[in-house]
Design a protein around this motif. Structure first.
Motif, PDB file in Angstrom:
ATOM      1  N   UNK A   1       0.841  -1.165  -0.133  1.00  0.00           N
ATOM      2  CA  UNK A   1       0.106   0.109  -0.013  1.00  0.00           C
ATOM      3  C   UNK A   1       0.841   1.355   0.089  1.00  0.00           C
ATOM      4  N   UNK A   2       1.740   1.243   0.657  1.00  0.00           N
ATOM      5  CA  UNK A   2       2.647   2.391   0.818  1.00  0.00           C
ATOM      6  C   UNK A   2       3.581   2.646  -0.182  1.00  0.00           C
ATOM      7  N   UNK A   3       4.194   1.430  -0.699  1.00  0.00           N
ATOM      8  CA  UNK A   3       5.187   1.331  -1.885  1.00  0.00           C
ATOM      9  C   UNK A   3       4.107   1.798  -3.328  1.00  0.00           C
ATOM     10  N   UNK A   4       3.168   1.656  -3.404  1.00  0.00           N
ATOM     11  CA  UNK A   4       2.293   1.989  -4.324  1.00  0.00           C
ATOM     12  C   UNK A   4       1.800   3.469  -4.402  1.00  0.00           C
ATOM     13  N   UNK A   5       1.433   3.732  -3.316  1.00  0.00           N
ATOM     14  CA  UNK A   5       1.160   5.083  -2.942  1.00  0.00           C
ATOM     15  C   UNK A   5       2.485   5.998  -3.210  1.00  0.00           C
ATOM     16  N   UNK A   6       3.566   5.812  -2.679  1.00  0.00           N
ATOM     17  CA  UNK A   6       4.856   6.638  -2.787  1.00  0.00           C
ATOM     18  C   UNK A   6       5.217   6.510  -4.329  1.00  0.00           C
ATOM     19  N   UNK A   7       5.099   5.588  -5.153  1.00  0.00           N
ATOM     20  CA  UNK A   7       5.244   5.474  -6.287  1.00  0.00           C
ATOM     21  C   UNK A   7       4.474   6.442  -7.232  1.00  0.00           C
ATOM     22  N   UNK A   8       3.089   6.509  -6.747  1.00  0.00           N
ATOM     23  CA  UNK A   8       2.119   7.433  -7.687  1.00  0.00           C
ATOM     24  C   UNK A   8       2.329   8.975  -7.316  1.00  0.00           C
ATOM     25  N   UNK A   9       2.610   9.090  -6.189  1.00  0.00           N
ATOM     26  CA  UNK A   9       3.013  10.414  -5.452  1.00  0.00           C
ATOM     27  C   UNK A   9       4.040  10.957  -6.363  1.00  0.00           C
TER      28      UNK A   9
END
Length: 250
Positions: free
Chosen positions: A43-51
């Protein structure tokens, strides 16, 4: 305090802030579903990549717009903001009238959770799929925010201020969401969309006029009656739609 604080700066930052709250709340629901179902690492990895992708878009596109002649830029941005704002306002009116259902974050969370749990495969594969789900949700919702931030910033040179408004909204939603650890279903999304639709439509008309060389009476103060006009029109249309026996779908 600059003379255009209440007529330009404050509405621009407010529009970016409120629009970001709406989109971040929707993205947070998906990220929360991913985190509670498949773990917080994807969840955090996907969010960080999108941001990171969204920040790159704003950093590249924002300064690049400075090389476009201001009137041409205002015309293009004005038309896009008007179309974008009218789209938000239309959906908010139809939802307010009950023609289409209100967006329910709890239902969205339950649906995403059920979909993630129904997937089968190796644990690493499932985490990878979950991370992509978080990335896609944040990126898709964030693109609308990025467009609003860049468009508002391009019109009057307020990119930094609009970005700060969007960043503040993201921080607020994440703090509240982390504390509650559940979908933020109590956020009045439709009311916020209604307000943002009004403001973006008003900015769109104003900057389209400036791009065409129009001289607005009262200069930046013309934004206020334009916003009032869209607000009254939206309220009136919602009332008409409520009394119409068969409304049209969105």
């Amino acid at each position: 305090m600059p003379p255009d604080f209440w007529t330009v700066l404050f509405p621009a930052v407010t529009a970016a802030f409120l629009a970001s709250i709406v989109e971040v709340v929707e993205a947070f629901t998906i990220v929360l579903a991913v985190g509670t179902t498949r773990g917080w690492r994807p969840a955090i990895a996907g969010t960080a990549a999108a941001l990171a992708v969204l920040a790159l878009i704003v950093l590249i596109l924002g300064p690049a717009l400075r090389f476009i002649q201001i009137q041409a830029l205002q015309l293009v941005v004005g038309i896009l903001l008007l179309l974008f704002g009218m789209g938000w306002l239309r959906k908010a009116v139809l939802r307010s009238a009950g023609v289409i259902a209100l967006h329910d974050e709890t239902l969205a969370y339950d649906a995403e959770t059920a979909e993630l749990r129904a997937q089968t495969g190796a644990p690493r594969t499932l985490q990878w799929i979950a991370g992509i789900a978080a990335f896609k949700a944040v990126l898709l919702e964030g693109l609308e925010v990025a467009f609003i931030v860049v468009a508002i910033g391009a019109g009057k040179g307020l990119l930094r201020e609009a970005s700060l408004g969007a960043t503040a909204a993201c921080a607020l939603v994440l703090i509240v969401g982390a504390a509650m650890h559940k979908p933020l279903s109590q956020v009045p999304e439709n009311t916020l969309k209604f307000g943002v639709g009004v403001m973006l439509s008003a900015f769109g008309v104003f900057w389209t006029g400036e791009g065409l060389g129009a001289e607005w009476p009262g200069a930046d103060l013309a934004l206020l009656p334009l916003a009032a006009l869209f607000l009254l029109a939206g309220i009136g249309l919602a009332r008409v739609a409520r009394t119409t026996p068969a409304g049209s779908n969105a």
